[in-house]
Enzyme design. Structure first.
Site, PDB file in Angstrom:
ATOM      1  N   PRO A 119     -10.817  30.678 -70.554  1.00  0.00           N
ATOM      2  CA  PRO A 119     -12.334  30.372 -70.560  1.00  0.00           C
ATOM      3  C   PRO A 119     -12.625  29.416 -71.775  1.00  0.00           C
ATOM      4  CG  PRO A 119     -11.905  32.639 -71.498  1.00  0.00           C
ATOM      5  CD  PRO A 119     -10.513  32.043 -71.285  1.00  0.00           C
ATOM      6  N   GLN A 174     -16.806  35.905 -67.427  1.00  0.00           N
ATOM      7  CA  GLN A 174     -16.928  36.125 -68.703  1.00  0.00           C
ATOM      8  C   GLN A 174     -18.265  36.324 -69.298  1.00  0.00           C
ATOM      9  OE1 GLN A 174     -15.521  33.984 -72.475  1.00  0.00           O
ATOM     10  NE2 GLN A 174     -13.819  35.403 -72.319  1.00  0.00           N
ATOM     11  N   CYS A 195     -15.086  35.715 -79.872  1.00  0.00           N
ATOM     12  CA  CYS A 195     -15.449  34.258 -79.780  1.00  0.00           C
ATOM     13  C   CYS A 195     -15.806  34.005 -81.409  1.00  0.00           C
ATOM     14  CB  CYS A 195     -16.763  33.922 -78.853  1.00  0.00           C
ATOM     15  SG  CYS A 195     -17.243  32.165 -79.334  1.00  0.00           S
ATOM     16  N   LYS A 240     -11.778  40.321 -73.874  1.00  0.00           N
ATOM     17  CA  LYS A 240     -11.168  39.252 -74.882  1.00  0.00           C
ATOM     18  C   LYS A 240     -11.074  39.567 -76.298  1.00  0.00           C
ATOM     19  CE  LYS A 240      -9.451  34.784 -74.505  1.00  0.00           C
ATOM     20  NZ  LYS A 240      -9.268  34.513 -75.958  1.00  0.00           N
ATOM     21  N   GLY A 277      -3.318  31.089 -77.535  1.00  0.00           N
ATOM     22  CA  GLY A 277      -3.195  30.791 -79.116  1.00  0.00           C
ATOM     23  C   GLY A 277      -2.146  29.757 -79.134  1.00  0.00           C
ATOM     24  N   ASP A 278      -2.010  28.394 -79.229  1.00  0.00           N
ATOM     25  CA  ASP A 278      -0.979  27.540 -79.700  1.00  0.00           C
ATOM     26  C   ASP A 278      -0.037  27.454 -78.562  1.00  0.00           C
ATOM     27  OD1 ASP A 278      -2.646  27.031 -81.673  1.00  0.00           O
ATOM     28  OD2 ASP A 278      -1.181  27.934 -83.170  1.00  0.00           O
ATOM     29  N   GLY A 309      -5.440  27.321 -73.098  1.00  0.00           N
ATOM     30  CA  GLY A 309      -6.819  26.763 -73.528  1.00  0.00           C
ATOM     31  C   GLY A 309      -6.727  25.177 -73.953  1.00  0.00           C
TER      32      GLY A 309
END
Length: 379
Positions: free
Chosen positions: A59, A113, A142, A181, A243-244, A266
């Protein structure tokens, strides 16, 4: 009418990318590639919802709209997310928040979400929109300051008791699967991912997704997977890592070494919806028996072949269809303005693009966008 038009766009998209898949089929001497959106590879379940493969789109605020999700699905993402929706907006029936919960038949399975800091409001909001999605997710990671200021998102990682109450109330309010999340923790001095993961599981969450940074990091620095390497020994529910993750080898290593069920793409997918196909096909083509070293060499070659076959001509054709889809949902004026940033992401780093790139931010109509993109063909 939108459904019919979207079906037509997807049909054209299939014809556009067929040469890419055909070239890869010949290069790697494999059978015809299946419909990537239906590929079942290392499938798993979140509650009673089957997730066909481990590659999932994350998201992203301002990005994960209907068109983004439709294209991510086409290119193989097995699970789609809404943008983060405020539970307060749903509770008080704000039209903008309600509008963000709409998804078409081309965006399934679909996860809504939500975020919020009041257990009763999050629970009520979840029950209000449960019938619009296959899964309800609560964001507790977030890092955006305006979200943190409300006590929501990543701020909840500093209050494990409140986090527990939110998950518990939400679980009781809905019948659909519930996910959470998370991040590693508030900062590196307070990494608590194992505890928060166990809280989520004990209060009824059916899966968790973990971004391998702290809240204080935001999106700076590097994702640190070391803190989640033993997570699967602590909990039984599915774990999705983000992440990455921007290439097939990194995805493959995480799936192997952390033994997670899924990996979430993402920022690497901004202006780059075909990345889901690249990562999914790379994983499928990599023999499970390959050592990491052999897989790395193989996937480097695979990525070079992708760069060769997925040329600007094909990218332009895909993005023209992307813009047409945006227009169907939000109208030409707004769609073209949104599309400017997508063009910037899609052609970042292309040689000799500086002069043309200036024109990306001047387009105001579909025909102007098409003209600018036509100038990229053959570059």
């Amino acid at each position: 009418m939108v459904f019919k038009d979207i079906a037509d766009i997807l049909s054209r998209l299939e014809k556009t990318v067929f040469p890419l898949f055909e070239n890869l089929r010949k290069e790697y001497d494999c059978k015809n590639y299946p419909d990537l959106s239906q590929t079942e590879y290392s499938s798993f379940f979140i509650g009673n919802v089957k997730i066909n493969n481990p590659v999932i789109s994350a998201p992203m605020a301002g990005i994960s709209d209907n068109t983004y999700r439709i294209f991510a699905r086409f290119f193989g993402s097995s699970l789609l997310y809404s943008e983060m929706v405020t539970s307060y907006g749903l509770f008080y029936k704000h039209s903008k928040s309600i509008e963000m919960t709409h998804a078409t038949e081309f965006e399934r399975p679909f996860t809504l979400q939500l975020f919020g800091a009041k257990p009763e409001i999050v629970a009520d909001a979840a029950s209000m929109v449960e019938d619009r999605a296959e899964i309800i997710d609560i964001n507790m990671g977030c890092p955006v300051p305006k979200v943190i200021k409300t006590g929501s998102g990543g701020a909840l990682l500093k209050d494990e008791e409140l986090m527990k109450q939110i998950v518990r109330r939400a679980r009781k309010s809905i019948k659909k699967p519930l996910t959470v999340k998370l991040r590693l923790g508030w900062d590196f001095d307070s990494v608590n991912i194992e505890r928060t993961a166990m809280i989520a599981e004990s209060e009824g969450a059916d899966a968790i997704a973990v971004h391998a940074r702290t809240v204080r990091q935001g999106y700076s620095g590097h994702a640190d997977y070391s803190h989640i390497s033993n997570l699967k020994k602590k909990i039984k529910i599915p774990v999705i890592i983000s992440g990455d993750i921007h290439n097939p080898f990194k995805a493959l290593r995480l799936l192997r070494n952390i033994n997670c069920e899924g990996i979430m793409i993402g920022r690497a997918a901004r202006g780059n919806p075909w990345i889901f196909a690249i990562i999914l096909m790379g994983i499928i083509l990599s023999d499970k028996k390959m050592s990491d070293e052999n897989a790395a060499d193989f996937l480097k070659k695979f990525e070079k072949d992708i760069d060769y076959f997925l040329n600007n001509d094909i990218k332009v054709k895909i993005l023209i269809l992307y813009l047409k889809s945006l227009i169907l949902f939000i109208g030409e004026e707004k769609a073209v303005k949104e599309f400017r940033k997508i063009l910037g992401w899609a052609f970042k780093g292309i040689r000799n693009i500086t002069d043309i790139k200036k024109d990306f931010f001047k387009i105001n109509t579909f025909s102007e966008a098409e003209k600018v993109m036509t100038g990229l063909i053959g570059m």
